[in-house]
Design an enzyme around this catalytic site. Structure first.
Site, PDB file in Angstrom:
ATOM      1  N   GLU A 137       0.807  -1.226   0.000  1.00  0.00           N
ATOM      2  CA  GLU A 137       0.000   0.000   0.000  1.00  0.00           C
ATOM      3  C   GLU A 137       0.838   1.274   0.000  1.00  0.00           C
ATOM      4  O   GLU A 137       0.417   2.305  -0.507  1.00  0.00           O
ATOM      5  CB  GLU A 137      -0.962   0.012   1.192  1.00  0.00           C
ATOM      6  CG  GLU A 137      -2.114  -0.988   1.083  1.00  0.00           C
ATOM      7  CD  GLU A 137      -1.760  -2.369   1.582  1.00  0.00           C
ATOM      8  OE1 GLU A 137      -0.572  -2.615   1.895  1.00  0.00           O
ATOM      9  OE2 GLU A 137      -2.668  -3.226   1.658  1.00  0.00           O
TER      10      GLU A 137
ATOM     11  N   PHE B  99     -11.183  -7.246  14.088  1.00  0.00           N
ATOM     12  CA  PHE B  99     -10.129  -7.714  13.190  1.00  0.00           C
ATOM     13  C   PHE B  99      -9.833  -6.647  12.132  1.00  0.00           C
ATOM     14  O   PHE B  99     -10.727  -6.118  11.498  1.00  0.00           O
ATOM     15  CB  PHE B  99     -10.558  -9.028  12.512  1.00  0.00           C
ATOM     16  CG  PHE B  99      -9.557  -9.518  11.510  1.00  0.00           C
ATOM     17  CD1 PHE B  99      -8.299  -9.939  11.917  1.00  0.00           C
ATOM     18  CD2 PHE B  99      -9.850  -9.521  10.151  1.00  0.00           C
ATOM     19  CE1 PHE B  99      -7.353 -10.378  10.987  1.00  0.00           C
ATOM     20  CE2 PHE B  99      -8.910  -9.955   9.218  1.00  0.00           C
ATOM     21  CZ  PHE B  99      -7.661 -10.379   9.644  1.00  0.00           C
ATOM     22  N   GLN B 100      -8.561  -6.332  11.972  1.00  0.00           N
ATOM     23  CA  GLN B 100      -8.078  -5.310  11.030  1.00  0.00           C
ATOM     24  C   GLN B 100      -8.742  -3.944  11.265  1.00  0.00           C
ATOM     25  O   GLN B 100      -8.949  -3.173  10.337  1.00  0.00           O
ATOM     26  CB  GLN B 100      -8.253  -5.766   9.573  1.00  0.00           C
ATOM     27  CG  GLN B 100      -7.301  -6.940   9.258  1.00  0.00           C
ATOM     28  CD  GLN B 100      -7.185  -7.245   7.779  1.00  0.00           C
ATOM     29  OE1 GLN B 100      -8.113  -7.013   7.010  1.00  0.00           O
ATOM     30  NE2 GLN B 100      -6.036  -7.776   7.362  1.00  0.00           N
TER      31      GLN B 100
ATOM     32  N   LYS C 106     -17.231  -0.701   6.135  1.00  0.00           N
ATOM     33  CA  LYS C 106     -17.799  -1.659   5.193  1.00  0.00           C
ATOM     34  C   LYS C 106     -19.326  -1.570   5.173  1.00  0.00           C
ATOM     35  O   LYS C 106     -19.947  -1.634   4.106  1.00  0.00           O
ATOM     36  CB  LYS C 106     -17.358  -3.069   5.611  1.00  0.00           C
ATOM     37  CG  LYS C 106     -17.622  -4.131   4.585  1.00  0.00           C
ATOM     38  CD  LYS C 106     -16.989  -5.449   5.029  1.00  0.00           C
ATOM     39  CE  LYS C 106     -17.150  -6.508   3.950  1.00  0.00           C
ATOM     40  NZ  LYS C 106     -16.487  -7.765   4.337  1.00  0.00           N
TER      41      LYS C 106
ATOM     42  N   MET D 219      24.294   8.620   1.474  1.00  0.00           N
ATOM     43  CA  MET D 219      24.264   9.931   2.128  1.00  0.00           C
ATOM     44  C   MET D 219      24.652   9.815   3.596  1.00  0.00           C
ATOM     45  O   MET D 219      25.380  10.666   4.129  1.00  0.00           O
ATOM     46  CB  MET D 219      22.876  10.569   1.973  1.00  0.00           C
ATOM     47  CG  MET D 219      22.811  12.013   2.420  1.00  0.00           C
ATOM     48  SD  MET D 219      24.015  13.050   1.577  1.00  0.00           S
ATOM     49  CE  MET D 219      23.073  13.644   0.166  1.00  0.00           C
TER      50      MET D 219
END
Lengths: 561, 167
Positions: A50, A112-113, A162, A470
């Site tokens: 993502e 959940f999630q 949802k 760097m």
């Protein structure tokens, strides 16, 4: 007509002119993806992580100059977006982020999630929404695009449970927004413009400092007109590169930490700095209290909170860069200042940028110089973060406006490949070149798979020095070469590319650079070149951290001195 | 520059999360809120916040502009320099034996405070006023023993017909 929340979102995206969305599906966005299949006019790009969806949306947004859109599921999908959201916030990139959320009845239950993504993103976002009621969804989408794309652009997140995606209501897309607390574009105060003009007309050694605001407002012509008529040299913040032609006699390149000697000296000697669309970031100004010590600073910015935040200006105008410059130009007297122009030319010609590899191996600067010089007005260059980024910023020579996409404020390694995917989709006719380091590239290289799946012809130049370069440079210069965790193994990038089905080659000598770049450009698909370069070439010029802009380390020899 | 207390008045949309947005902004920009009071105001669906913040003029100006950028913040005004009515309410529970009770009541009278609850060995005092007045009463009550105290923080309006809010 009654529609589900998921359909309402799709309808709203279509009405906002969204052509591409970047994302990954998951538990709480399944209804949304189900609806997406009814909207083939929106191209879906399935990424591998993502974070890449957010960077790709940023690359798209910055190339196309309109909001990029990314989608992720709740929980880990949403948290993986966080780096990309913070990056977009720091670089004022318009973005609409859509996340799934657990059903409203589960919110707050550690489902959940489940994660509180609106809470998490609060400090790194222009605005965000958690949609409780499907009847609010169309309005919220309208507001989100409006907020993301107006004023100082930025990311806006919409968290959609949802249950809201599945709920049904009448769809009506609003024509306008009602946001009493949002005042994105103030009409510039004319008296402030006249005050700025008076200061400009009195100055003898002026310089224009161009930031990303010039690009956002597409004030390229106005900037050029003012610079030429008023005879002021132009310096850039890193994100202001691409706002003024680098080949122009008045262009001095980037200022700051790795700015050119000419740019830094000019700012320090100037009696007026006209800063346009910049927040005076610390990498540009270096020690703020020593910044432009002889200059009257005039600050033009669309964000009133930027005025006086880092550098206190003598005068300021709040407004869109293009609008303000158009008001300012008629009030500014044309000038000639042969001595000042001669002075800046001398600084530029006596301080060239020189490759300084320590061995007979390739110089990273030489490689990047060649990449930059082969870029024409149909090329977009996208970089990661680190030495290769600074070399690219210094060597950037493209005639294309807005032709350099790089992570500035947040400095996100791994930005390059996913951002290039977005840039390529925003500008399918153009060549997109990724300049990457072997460290940062390994952070998001899984997106090679996305490049292949989407049939994108992205060209990739990896600058392989076997170090987090760097950090190694800082340890070299300021930690007595105490190299700690900077040497890193990399896979064989040529074999890796091959594994993904991407044509690739390795380049180790100077003679091979030109032919390799030509071969890549002529190749019809994606192409990767692994440039094996000197391990310890440093980026110069460099202003030491905490020093003032004119304390410039110009080359390794002068470090020793 | 000199640090002093500033009184900011913010009109904010009455929506979930607004307080978090404002408190978070103060935290991440490195400002400390001395006090904050929130409640409904004369306009439908807007709440009014009175925020007292310590800092020099430039710092407070910066935080005001940052606040004004929040989408849910309709307006922010620094009314420090205005002639204003600024009040705070405090409820103070004081240990009061029968011998002390009349002395406490005298002080409460002098300060035009009120006794709002009486128990066998305590009284609860309600006082409204500027912070100085409340601090001063507290100094006098402290020797008796303060069991509990709640202060609301400053709330303010500017004097005269004008509204405190810039629109």
């Amino acid at each position: 007509m009654n529609r589900t929340g998921a359909q309402i979102l799709c309808e709203s995206l279509v009405r906002e002119g969204v052509e591409v969305i970047f994302g990954i599906s998951g538990g709480t966005v399944i209804p949304l993806y189900d609806a997406f299949s009814e909207y083939p006019q929106i191209r879906r790009v399935l990424v591998r992580h993502e974070q890449a969806a957010a960077h790709a949306a940023a690359g798209y947004a910055r190339t196309k100059q309109k909001a990029g859109v990314c989608v992720a599921t709740s929980g880990p999908g949403a948290t993986n977006l966080v780096t990309g959201i913070a990056d977009a916030y720091m670089d004022s990139t318009p973005m609409v982020v859509i996340t799934g959320q657990v059903a409203t009845s589960f919110i707050g239950k550690d489902a959940f999630q489940e994660c509180d993504i609106t809470g998490i993103t609060l400090p790194i976002i222009k605005h965000n929404y958690l949609v409780h009621d499907v009847r609010d969804l169309a309005r919220i989408v309208k507001e989100a695009f409006h907020i993301a794309q107006t004023g100082r652009p930025g990311p806006v997140l919409i968290d959609i449970p949802k249950s809201v995606q599945m709920a049904v209501t009448e769809f009506e897309y609003p024509d306008s927004v009602d946001l009493p607390g949002y005042k994105p574009t103030a009409e510039p105060d004319y008296s402030h413009v006249t005050c700025a003009a008076e200061l400009l007309n009195r100055a003898e050694r002026p310089v224009i400092m161009a930031g990303r605001g010039v690009i956002v407002s597409q004030a390229y012509e106005e900037l050029r007109q003012l610079a030429e008529m008023y005879q002021a040299p132009v310096v850039h913040t890193m994100l202001g590169l691409g706002s003024f032609p680098p080949q122009h006699d008045l262009d001095l390149g980037m200022i700051g930490h790795h700015g050119t000697v000419a740019a830094n000296k000019t700012v320090q000697a100037a009696d007026l700095v006209l800063a346009v669309g910049t927040r005076f970031g610390d990498r540009a100004t270096m020690r703020t209290r020593d910044f432009a010590p002889h200059a009257v600073v005039v600050h033009i910015d669309i964000d009133p909170a930027e005025i006086g935040k880092n550098v206190i200006p003598f005068a300021s105008v709040v407004g869109d860069a293009k609008t303000v410059l158009n008001m300012l130009i008629p009030l500014v007297q044309p000038a000639v200042r042969p001595e000042w122009i001669q002075q800046i030319r001398t600084w530029r010609s006596t301080h060239p940028l020189v490759p300084c590899a320590r061995t007979s191996k390739l110089s990273a600067r030489t490689v990047i110089r060649n990449v930059c010089r082969s870029a024409d007005s149909h090329t977009v260059i996208v970089t990661g973060v680190g030495q290769h980024q600074m070399f690219t910023a210094q060597e950037y020579m493209s005639p294309r406006t807005n032709g350099l996409i790089s992570s500035g404020g947040l400095g996100t390694m791994g930005f390059e490949l996913p951002a290039a995917i977005g840039a390529q989709l925003a500008s399918p006719e153009d060549a997109v070149w990724v300049v990457a380091g072997d460290g940062g590239f390994q952070m998001t290289m899984q997106e090679l798979s996305t490049v292949v799946q989407e049939g994108l012809s992205i060209k990739i130049a990896i600058i392989s020095n076997g170090y987090l370069g760097m950090v190694r440079q800082w340890q070299d210069l300021f930690q007595q070469r105490n190299y700690v965790d900077v040497a890193l193994h990399a896979p064989d990038f040529v074999k890796l590319a091959d594994a993904y089905g991407i044509t690739a080659m390795r380049v180790e000598t100077e003679e091979e650079i030109g032919p390799a770049l030509r071969k890549a450009n002529e190749h019809s698909g994606p192409f990767l070149i692994d440039f094996v370069v000197d391990a310890e070439e440093n980026v110069y010029p460099m202003v030491a951290p905490g020093a003032s802009l004119d304390c410039i380390i110009e080359s390794p020899e002068k470090v020793a001195a | 520059m000199e640090e002093k207390l500033h009184t900011l008045v913010a009109l904010v949309q009455d929506e979930p999360g607004v307080l978090t947005r404002i408190a978070g902004l103060f935290r991440r920009r490195g400002f400390n809120i001395e006090s904050l009071s929130v409640g409904h105001c004369e306009q439908h669906r807007l709440s009014r916040m009175t925020i007292v913040v310590k800092g020099d003029d430039a710092e407070v100006d910066q935080v005001t502009r940052q606040l004004d950028k929040l989408i849910n913040v309709v307006s922010v005004t620094d009314i420090t320099r205005c002639d204003m009515v600024a009040r705070e309410l405090a409820l103070i529970k004081v240990t009061a034996t029968s011998e002390d009770r009349s002395e406490i009541m005298q002080m409460v009278d002098i300060y035009r405070a009120k006794i709002v609850d009486v128990a066998p060995d305590s009284v609860t005092v309600e006082i409204t006023g500027g912070e100085d007045k409340i601090d001063s009463l507290l100094t006098l009550l402290r020797p008796f023993g303060i069991t509990e105290m709640a202060r609301t923080g400053r709330t303010a309006l500017i004097r005269g017909a004008k509204s405190s809010i810039n629109n």
